[in-house]
Every structure is written in structure tokens, then in C-alpha cells.
Design a protein around this motif. Structure first.
Motif, PDB file in Angstrom:
ATOM      1  N   VAL A 110     -10.705  30.630 -10.470  1.00  0.00           N
ATOM      2  CA  VAL A 110      -9.910  29.923 -11.479  1.00  0.00           C
ATOM      3  C   VAL A 110      -9.570  28.509 -11.014  1.00  0.00           C
ATOM      4  N   PHE A 111      -9.446  28.310  -9.700  1.00  0.00           N
ATOM      5  CA  PHE A 111      -9.251  26.949  -9.195  1.00  0.00           C
ATOM      6  C   PHE A 111     -10.500  26.107  -9.442  1.00  0.00           C
ATOM      7  N   ALA A 112     -11.677  26.673  -9.144  1.00  0.00           N
ATOM      8  CA  ALA A 112     -12.922  25.936  -9.362  1.00  0.00           C
ATOM      9  C   ALA A 112     -13.125  25.633 -10.838  1.00  0.00           C
ATOM     10  N   SER A 113     -12.818  26.596 -11.685  1.00  0.00           N
ATOM     11  CA  SER A 113     -12.915  26.355 -13.127  1.00  0.00           C
ATOM     12  C   SER A 113     -11.922  25.290 -13.566  1.00  0.00           C
ATOM     13  N   GLY A 114     -10.733  25.311 -12.984  1.00  0.00           N
ATOM     14  CA  GLY A 114      -9.715  24.318 -13.320  1.00  0.00           C
ATOM     15  C   GLY A 114     -10.133  22.907 -12.961  1.00  0.00           C
ATOM     16  N   ILE A 115     -10.889  22.748 -11.852  1.00  0.00           N
ATOM     17  CA  ILE A 115     -11.383  21.427 -11.461  1.00  0.00           C
ATOM     18  C   ILE A 115     -12.306  20.873 -12.535  1.00  0.00           C
ATOM     19  N   SER A 116     -13.206  21.719 -13.056  1.00  0.00           N
ATOM     20  CA  SER A 116     -14.108  21.274 -14.122  1.00  0.00           C
ATOM     21  C   SER A 116     -13.328  20.939 -15.390  1.00  0.00           C
ATOM     22  N   MET A 117     -12.336  21.750 -15.699  1.00  0.00           N
ATOM     23  CA  MET A 117     -11.515  21.489 -16.884  1.00  0.00           C
ATOM     24  C   MET A 117     -10.782  20.159 -16.774  1.00  0.00           C
ATOM     25  N   ASP A 118     -10.221  19.903 -15.603  1.00  0.00           N
ATOM     26  CA  ASP A 118      -9.494  18.651 -15.389  1.00  0.00           C
ATOM     27  C   ASP A 118     -10.416  17.454 -15.598  1.00  0.00           C
ATOM     28  N   ALA A 119     -11.610  17.518 -14.990  1.00  0.00           N
ATOM     29  CA  ALA A 119     -12.548  16.397 -15.113  1.00  0.00           C
ATOM     30  C   ALA A 119     -13.000  16.212 -16.556  1.00  0.00           C
ATOM     31  N   LEU A 120     -13.251  17.300 -17.272  1.00  0.00           N
ATOM     32  CA  LEU A 120     -13.705  17.207 -18.652  1.00  0.00           C
ATOM     33  C   LEU A 120     -12.617  16.648 -19.562  1.00  0.00           C
ATOM     34  N   ALA A 121     -11.387  17.114 -19.388  1.00  0.00           N
ATOM     35  CA  ALA A 121     -10.291  16.622 -20.224  1.00  0.00           C
ATOM     36  C   ALA A 121     -10.053  15.132 -19.999  1.00  0.00           C
ATOM     37  N   ARG A 122     -10.150  14.698 -18.744  1.00  0.00           N
ATOM     38  CA  ARG A 122      -9.986  13.269 -18.454  1.00  0.00           C
ATOM     39  C   ARG A 122     -11.107  12.452 -19.105  1.00  0.00           C
ATOM     40  N   MET A 123     -12.329  12.986 -19.068  1.00  0.00           N
ATOM     41  CA  MET A 123     -13.443  12.277 -19.677  1.00  0.00           C
ATOM     42  C   MET A 123     -13.237  12.123 -21.179  1.00  0.00           C
ATOM     43  N   LEU A 124     -12.798  13.186 -21.841  1.00  0.00           N
ATOM     44  CA  LEU A 124     -12.643  13.135 -23.285  1.00  0.00           C
ATOM     45  C   LEU A 124     -11.546  12.164 -23.718  1.00  0.00           C
ATOM     46  N   THR A 125     -10.547  11.952 -22.873  1.00  0.00           N
ATOM     47  CA  THR A 125      -9.503  10.981 -23.236  1.00  0.00           C
ATOM     48  C   THR A 125     -10.074   9.570 -23.311  1.00  0.00           C
ATOM     49  N   PHE A 126     -11.150   9.306 -22.550  1.00  0.00           N
ATOM     50  CA  PHE A 126     -11.804   8.002 -22.618  1.00  0.00           C
ATOM     51  C   PHE A 126     -12.845   7.939 -23.728  1.00  0.00           C
ATOM     52  N   LEU A 127     -13.445   9.093 -24.055  1.00  0.00           N
ATOM     53  CA  LEU A 127     -14.548   9.097 -25.009  1.00  0.00           C
ATOM     54  C   LEU A 127     -14.099   9.090 -26.457  1.00  0.00           C
ATOM     55  N   LEU A 128     -13.116   9.898 -26.774  1.00  0.00           N
ATOM     56  CA  LEU A 128     -12.775  10.133 -28.172  1.00  0.00           C
ATOM     57  C   LEU A 128     -11.621   9.238 -28.625  1.00  0.00           C
ATOM     58  N   PRO A 129     -11.709   8.750 -29.838  1.00  0.00           N
ATOM     59  CA  PRO A 129     -10.706   7.789 -30.313  1.00  0.00           C
ATOM     60  C   PRO A 129      -9.380   8.414 -30.717  1.00  0.00           C
TER      61      PRO A 129
END
Length: 664
Positions: free
Chosen positions: A134-153
Motif C-alpha cells: 500500500v505504501f508503494a501504491s501510494g507513491i504512484s498515486m501521489d505522483a499521478l495526482a500531482r501530475m494531473l494538477t498540472f495537466l487538467l484545467p
């Protein structure tokens, strides 16, 4: 890093991919008729698929984001995670360990431990591994959520007491829901076939970015020359205050051999060879159920043994795609006129709200105190000159909240290494190619999330729930429990994503988790698989004491620039003492390598000693097929000797040695 502006074609590619992976789950739903189908794919998948899934399960945020981040932070030495910290262990798994895993008919690594030792060892490993997934999955989730804040308007901010529920929180929930849907529908088979698709998406999406960046820098010789400038003055890019020799970022072994004081990773030969190359590497690739699960889904023993060997080929070459972008980014940042800056750490919505109020309440006379207040509120390094300018400008003519957000973010000096890959995608990719590259990034994050969640639900259902809480239930019952556990795993991963957000480099936090879980476990496996005298009591107590050694070491040490607490030294804080200089390591990675080394040694010594002092509970006959010396040797039935696992492994090992020499 400014928000990315997507064209309609980019949105089309992203949306099409999202629906496609969900469709895979729905398409495979009709094949799920039992808990075995959902959790282990019924051991029916060909070797080339499991081989690509094997490497893709590891090709999540840890690889695409974490390795690029480490490439920027540590340079070519990051390749040690591949040529020292992966390939030898993958070959060992194929030649020596897969026959035990697959031949024992165990459905998971903890179930093998139960066969070799007893239920106590299985239970302890199941719990620790579940936490790791769940920690490893959380790392991917964190990175993806941060990316989407830059991508989506679409920006979202809601006040929930003292916390601002912003875009990061919103996208964290959305991307978790997408992964949940396709894993629930297709189970492990869905995750595996989606991982194969993600493998090709990642290669196709990132190769153009690396090529364009490589061209802009001027090729390999020009890149090394720029990295030598960085090495001699890393403070100019906020990469640390200490200067190194010119080869610190551009060579793999030379700065490591020179000693910890001569490379940005802050390690010498022993931590690299023993801590990374032996303990963490073999502990991850040989005992981590996340990757072993892919090989165990193969249709026969030969396919299972070939799975890590097939995966080793792209793994050996992946530094060119995942590490090189970080090195390119660092080089671009020191080239005059390129107008590129390493991405700073983003200020959270809650901290930004407080910082804005600090600026509004400040005057030129109280600027010094206000700057300290802002630093304390955002908990990040800030440029004093820029903060003074912001306060002066706001006092002269009140700035809007949006202007203050931009200026305050620009004043951050801490580098967000995980954002390097996205910053290069934004720089090089036009419409269409941007959508492809971002979809590749999305694929890597979803791969990491899905892989860990499917491992989590298998471990919980088979090794904890069925083994200890509710044995003897119907297969349909365990099928439903497996699906329910998937939901729980996603929710726990969200909480772990918030923990991961405290680290600017995904590799640093995941190696810390591996040090706690995999390092002592590998000592247990090594003794259990090659020494028949190892007892269940010795293995159980040794695992506990090895894990406790990790906790104690982490509690008394911290790395330069780290904050006491989640990043270490919490025991000194509890005792009311300042951290001694001897307990401050040069980097987070140095702390991780030494932690893993001590955990392994501790577990090995205690397990061996206690085993000698306790009676055996399993006979040689019971250990046949579980201990190397008591197991009949496999005879490879391939007609051509080049297809034999030992021969293939030898060829791949020679190739790996050559790569080490080339980049020495």
C-alpha cells in the motif's frame, strides 16, 4: 513549473487510453469463475506476457518518476539500481528460486514461507508485505495526482476545517477509482495484460522526449561536460552545498570508489555492493510477491523460469529512458539561454492559503519576521530576496491572490525531483505527442498502483483471511473477500500517498520501505532455502528483530536536510537530544542502504543463532522441494542449450558487466 495546456487531440488520447484499460477489465470479467482466477490468473499465461508484466509491475512511478528524479539528484550512479541492484538478482530468481516457488504450488511468497517454516513466519511476512504494497501504491498515486494538477484545467478548492481540499486531493480520489474499476472487473489477469500495454506505451511515449532532450543538450560528450559544471557547483541548482569532482554526476563507479565524500549519493563501495546490490536487490526481486506473482501466473515451470530472464533484457536498457531525462534536465538548467529551471516543490493548498495571509499582514518594516513566518507555514526552503520583493510589491499595490500564488511558488528553492519527467514532456512535446507522452506517464502510475493492489488483495485473502481468520469457507466467499480487499487496499493507498508527499524523490521513500520489509526477509529466505537446519522459531524471531533493527537505526539517524520525524531521528527527538553529527548521513539513499545492511545482518545472525538453539520441527522429507540441497535438480528439456535458464542468465550477466565497464 507552469500548468500544461492540452489540445483536444491530447485529451482524446488520454481519455481513449483510460477507457481502453477499463475495457480490458470488463472483457476479462467473463473468465473469472473462481478466487484462483481473480487472484492468481489460474497459472495460464504465456512467458512473453508474464515477462513483460514482470518488468511493467516494477515500471510504475518508482521507475519513470523516481529514476528520473534520482538521475537529476545523483547522476549516472543511479544506474546501479539496474546493473548492480536488479539484473543479478533477477537472474538468481530465474535459475535458483523460481523452481521452489512454482514447484511448491504455493499461491504466494508467504504461503511458501508457511511450507518451509510455519504459520508465524507466514503471518508476519504477510502483514509486513501488505503494508509495503500500500505504501508503494501510494507513491504512484501521489505522483499521478500531482501530475494531473498540472495537466487538467479544472481546479478545485474546498475548505474542510483547517484543511483545504484542493485539486491534488480531488485527482487522488479520481485516479484511485479508475484503477479500482479495472482491477475489480478483471483481477490479476486484467492487471497483467494492462501492464503489457503499459510497457509499450511507456517506451513509445518517452523515447521521443529523451531523444529531443539529448539533441538539445548536444549529445553524450556535451552532457558530461555540463554535468561536470553541476558537480563543481551543485548549490547553483539547489542540489546541495558541497562541491564535488567533475566526474561526480557523469560516471557510475569512479566517484563511488573515491568514497562517500566524493559523490552526491554519499555512499562508498560497501553500501552499493552489499546494501543495494545484495540486500535490497535480492530482497526485492527474489522475495517481493508483487513481481514474483507475475512469474507464478505462467503456464508451466519453463515459462515461470524464463519470465525474469525475458524481463532482464529491457530492464538492462531502461536507464536510457528513465535515468537519462533527469541528467538532461540538470544539464539544461546550467546552459545559458535555455530558460529551464528544475521544478520546485509545490506549496500545498493549505500552506499557500496561510502564506498569502502572511504576505497580506506584512509591511516593509515587519518583512523579516513575515519571511520567517512564511517559511514556517510552507515548511519549504524559500528565497529571502524574492520574499522581500513580494512583500514590497504587495505593500505598494495590493496583489491578487492568484498573483501571490505564482510569486510565492516561484520563491521556493527546494527541488521537486519527481517533477523532472513532466517538465521535460511539457518542454518537448507538441500536441498529439504531448498526449502520447502523458498517456505513457499515466500508464506508469496506473501500473504501479494496480500491481501493488493486486498483490495486496492476494496476500490478505489467502495468507491472512483464509489462513487465520476464516478457513474452510467456499471459493465464492474468498472471491468476494478478494474483491472487497481491493477496495480496502485502494483506500489505504490514498493515506500512504499523503505520507509519500513529504518526499521530493519517490526512490528515497520506497527504498526506505524496502529496507524495513525486504532486507530482513531476504536473510530469512537465504537461510531457509539453503540451510535445512533453519527453524521456524529462528526465522520468526529473526524477522522480528531484523525489522526492529531497521526501526532503531532509522530512529537514530537522519540525512542532511531531513526533518526529524518521518524522515528519521525520531528517537533523539523523543529523548530530548539534538541529533549528533555522527548520526547525520550525506543523503537519504545512504541512510536507506545502511539501514538495509544492518537489518539483513541482524536478522541473519539472530535467525542462525536461534535456529541452532532450537529443535527442528520439519524432517528432510518434508523439506524436499523447499530446500536447495534436498531438492532434485531440474533437467532443462529445451532442445537448444541457449534456451536453458543457466545459459541465458550467464549471457545476460556478461552483458551487464560490459555496461558497468562502459560507464565506469
Amino acid at each position: 513549473m507552469q500548468p500544461v495546456h492540452l489540445a483536444w487531440v491530447d485529451y482524446t488520447i488520454l481519455i481513449a487510453y483510460t477507457f481502453f484499460v477499463i475495457g480490458i477489465g470488463f472483457a476479462l470479467r467473463k473468465h473469472l469463475k473462481s478466487s484462483s482466477d481473480f487472484l492468481t490468473s489460474g497459472r495460464s499465461i504465456p512467458a512473453w506476457v508474464t515477462g513483460l508484466a514482470f518488468i511493467s509491475a516494477n515500471l510504475g512511478a518508482l521507475e519513470v518518476v523516481g529514476m528520473a528524479a534520482s538521475g537529476a539528484q545523483y547522476g549516472v550512479a543511479t544506474a546501479h539500481f539496474y546493473w548492480v541492484g536488479a539484473i543479478p538478482a533477477m537472474l538468481f530468481l530465474a535459475v535458483f528460486m523460481m523452481p521452489f516457488y512454482y514447484g511448491s504450488k504455493a499461491r504466494s511468497v508467504p504461503e511458501y514461507l508457511n511450507m518451509r517454516f510455519d504459520g508465524r513466519v507466514r503471518c508476519f511476512n504477510s502483514i509486513s508485505f501488505a503494508i509495503m504494497t500500500v505504501f508503494a501504491s501510494g507513491i504512484s498515486m501521489d505522483a499521478l495526482a500531482r501530475m494531473l494538477t498540472f495537466l487538467l484545467p479544472w481546479k478545485h478548492e474546498y475548505n474542510l476545517g483547517s484543511h483545504v481540499f484542493g485539486s491534488y486531493d480531488f485527482y487522488l480520489v479520481v485516479c484511485s477509482a479508475i484503477v479500482l474499476v479495472y482491477v475489480l472487473k478483471g483481477g490479476l489477469t486484467s492487471a497483467i495484460y494492462t501492464e503489457v500495454l503499459q510497457f509499450f506505451m511507456i517506451v513509445l511515449g518517452f523515447t521521443p522526449v529523451v531523444w529531443l532532450g539529448f539533441k538539445e543538450v548536444g549529445g553524450w560528450d556535451a552532457l558530461k561536460q555540463k554535468l561536470s559544471i553541476v558537480a563543481q557547483n551543485p548549490a547553483a541548482l539547489s542540489l546541495g552545498d558541497k562541491a564535488y569532482s567533475p566526474d561526480a554526476w557523469g560516471h557510475a563507479w569512479t566517484p563511488i570508489i573515491a568514497g562517500p565524500a566524493h559523490n552526491p549519493m554519499g555512499v562508498g563501495v560497501f553500501p552499493i555492493v552489499f546494501g543495494l546490490g545484495f540486500v535490497l536487490s535480492f530482497g526485492y526481486w527474489c522475495t517481493n510477491f508483487l513481481v514474483v506473482q507475475r512469474a507464478m501466473a505462467a503456464r508451466n515451470m519453463g515459462a515461470a523460469r524464463r519470465t525474469p530472464l525475458i524481463a532482464a533484457v529491457p530492464k538492462m536498457l531502461f536507464p536510457a529512458i528513465v535515468i537519462l531525462p533527469g541528467m538532461i534536465a540538470v544539464a539544461l538548467a546550467v546552459i545559458p539561454g535555455k530558460d529551464y529551471r528544475l521544478p520546485p516543490v509545490a506549496i500545498s493548498a493549505t500552506a499557500m492559503s496561510r502564506a498569502i495571509n502572511d504576505v497580506k499582514a506584512a509591511t516593509p518594516d515587519t518583512a523579516a519576521a513575515a519571511e520567517e513566518k512564511i517559511k514556517a507555514d510552507v515548511k519549504l526552503g524559500m528565497d529571502p530576496a524574492k520574499l522581500t520583493a513580494i512583500i514590497q510589491a504587495n505593500s505598494t499595490s495590493a496583489l491578487s491572490d492568484d498573483d501571490l500564488k505564482v510569486k510565492l511558488q516561484d520563491a521556493v528553492t527546494d527541488t521537486y525531483y519527481n517533477g523532472v519527467t513532466l517538465s521535460l514532456i511539457e518542454r518537448y512535446c507538441p500536441a498529439g505527442l504531448l498526449g502520447l507522452a502523458l498517456t505513457a506517464l499515466l500508464a506508469s502510475f496506473m501500473s504501479g498502483m494496480a500491481g501493488n493492489v493486486t498483490a495486496f488483495n492476494t496476500i490478505w485473502t489467502y495468507d491472512l483471511y483464509q489462513a487465520y481468520l476464516a478457513p474452510g469457507k467456499s471459493d465464492r466467499h474468498y472471491f468476494v473477500v478478494g474483491q472487497s480487499t481491493t477496495v480496502v487496499g485502494i483506500i489505504l493507498s490514498i493515506f500512504c500517498a499523503y505520507f509519500s508527499s513529504h518526499y521530493s524523490n519517490a526512490m528515497n521513500v520506497i527504498q526506505l520501505v524496502f529496507g524495513f520489509v525486504n532486507a530482513p526477509l531476504f536473510a530469512t529466505f537465504l537461510l531457509g532455502m539453503f540451510w535445512a537446519r533453519t527453524t521456524g522459531t529462528g526465522a520468526f524471531i529473526g524477522l522480528i528483530l531484523g525489522t526492529c533493527t531497521s526501526a532503531v537505526y532509522h530512529g537514530f539517524t537522519i540525512y542532511t536536510g531531513g526533518t526529524p520525524g518521518l524522515q528519521g531521528a525520531y528517537l533523539w527527538h523523543m529523548l530530548g537530544h539534538a541529533v549528533p553529527d555522527a548520526c547525520v548521513l550525506p543523503s537519504s539513499m545512504a541512510q536507506n542502504f545502511w539501514l538495509a545492511s544492518f537489518a539483513f545482518i541482524s536478522c541473519f545472525i539472530f535467525t542462525a543463532g536461534i535456529s541452532l538453539a532450537t529443535a527442528r520441527t520439519k524432517t528432510n522429507e518434508e523439506l524436499k522441494g523447499l530446500v536447495y540441497s534436498l531438492t532434485p535438480k531440474l533437467k532443462d528439456d529445451e532442445t537448444h542449450f541457449l534456451l536453458r535458464p543457466a545459459v541465458l542468465a550467464t549471457i545476460l550477466l556478461v552483458c551487464c558487466v560490459i555496461l558497468n565497464i562502459i560507464f565506469w
